[in-house]
Design an enzyme around this catalytic site. Structure first.
Site, short mmCIF file in Angstrom:
data_model
loop_
_atom_site.label_atom_id
_atom_site.label_comp_id
_atom_site.label_asym_id
_atom_site.label_seq_id
_atom_site.Cartn_x
_atom_site.Cartn_y
_atom_site.Cartn_z
CG HIS A 1 41.46 36.64 37.48
ND1 HIS A 1 42.67 36.73 37.19
CD2 HIS A 1 41.52 36.37 39.12
CE1 HIS A 1 43.68 37.07 38.21
NE2 HIS A 1 42.83 36.43 39.27
NE ARG B 1 53.18 35.67 43.43
CZ ARG B 1 52.28 35.66 44.52
NH1 ARG B 1 51.27 34.84 44.02
NH2 ARG B 1 52.31 36.37 45.45
#
Ligand code: PAF
Length: 266
Positions: free
Chosen positions: A37, A187
């Site tokens: 990110h 995840r």
């Protein structure tokens, strides 16, 4: 770094920048931030004067049996990471305001959504374009950055923006990987130590598959061999290994965790 939790707060903090004609670069996220990110935030910075990030775990892109409730959430940690990275603003919308009026979507996914992820997560792209369109309406960015790890998602969003005639440049960011080539993903936090070492085979298998296709193996044969190899490496099941957009894309399960990745063929 400024924080907006409502449309009114967002408009108040962006109005002077908009009036001054500053270019807004936008990175929509579901939080649980990692280096991947942050690389999107850096790319936004290269393409805009002002960089904003949204954090919103979007209920409409999860099916009832999926991990919406378990999805990792740590707002304080996310905000500290964004502050350290020099983001200018963070939008933390409330679900009741973002979905004021109901979950009905003004936009539908186009042809890029067909197959691959949609065969296994039929609700997914409907939910993604629904929320991204709403976030774009709120932020009105000039450019928006999405990771190439979700390569099909990137195509679906680019297609939606074009179909709607939105004046937003969609930019794909290269996949951030760990030292073993594993694509970074929120995840990955679900993986046990033993699952992690198996997970690191996914990118290797996809890179080998791309090399086999370059070497002359048919796509069908190479993808079928890749799926078998993933099972032999310890993946519980393989949703798909397929070629599209000049890339080999794969999705496979390790225990309760679903991993996706893709690599270019040439
Ligand atoms: O890629 C994601 O994190 C999400 O699908 C997105 C684009 C933020 C929409 O919720």
């Amino acid at each position: 770094m400024k924080i907006a939790r409502s449309r009114a707060e967002l408009d108040a903090l962006l109005s002077s920048y908009r009036a001054a004609g500053q270019r807004i670069g936008f990175v929509p996220t579901m939080g649980a931030l990692h280096e991947g990110h942050l690389s999107l935030v850096r790319l936004a910075r290269e393409n805009a004067d002002l960089v904003g990030v949204s954090i919103f775990v979007n209920p409409t892109q999860f099916a009832p049996h999926e991990d919406f409730d378990a999805y990792p959430r740590d707002e304080a940690r996310d905000l500290a990471m964004l502050e350290a990275e020099g983001a200018d603003f963070v939008f933390l919308p409330r679900a009741d305001e973002l979905y004021e009026g109901g979950f009905e979507s003004a936009v539908k996914p186009g042809a890029a959504a067909q197959g691959l992820e949609s065969d296994f997560r039929p609700h997914f792209f409907g939910g993604v374009v629904n929320v991204v369109y709403r976030l774009f309406e709120a932020v009105k960015p000039d450019a928006a950055i999405f990771g190439e790890k979700d390569f099909q998602q990137l195509q679906v969003i680019a297609e939606m923006v074009k179909a709607q005639g939105l004046p937003i440049t969609i930019i794909g960011a290269p996949i951030a990987r760990d030292d073993y080539g594993l694509a970074l993903s929120s995840r990955n936090a679900y993986l046990s130590a033993s699952e992690l070492s198996i997970a690191r085979m996914l990118n290797r298998v996809l890179f080998d598959t791309a090399a086999a296709i370059r070497g002359g193996q048919t796509e069908e044969e190479a993808c079928a061999a890749a799926a078998e190899r993933l099972l032999a490496e310890g993946f519980r099941s393989v949703d798909y290994v397929a070629v599209r957009w000049g890339r080999v894309l794969g999705a496979a399960w390790l225990g309760k965790t679903r991993l996706i990745d893709n690599v270019p063929i040439f």
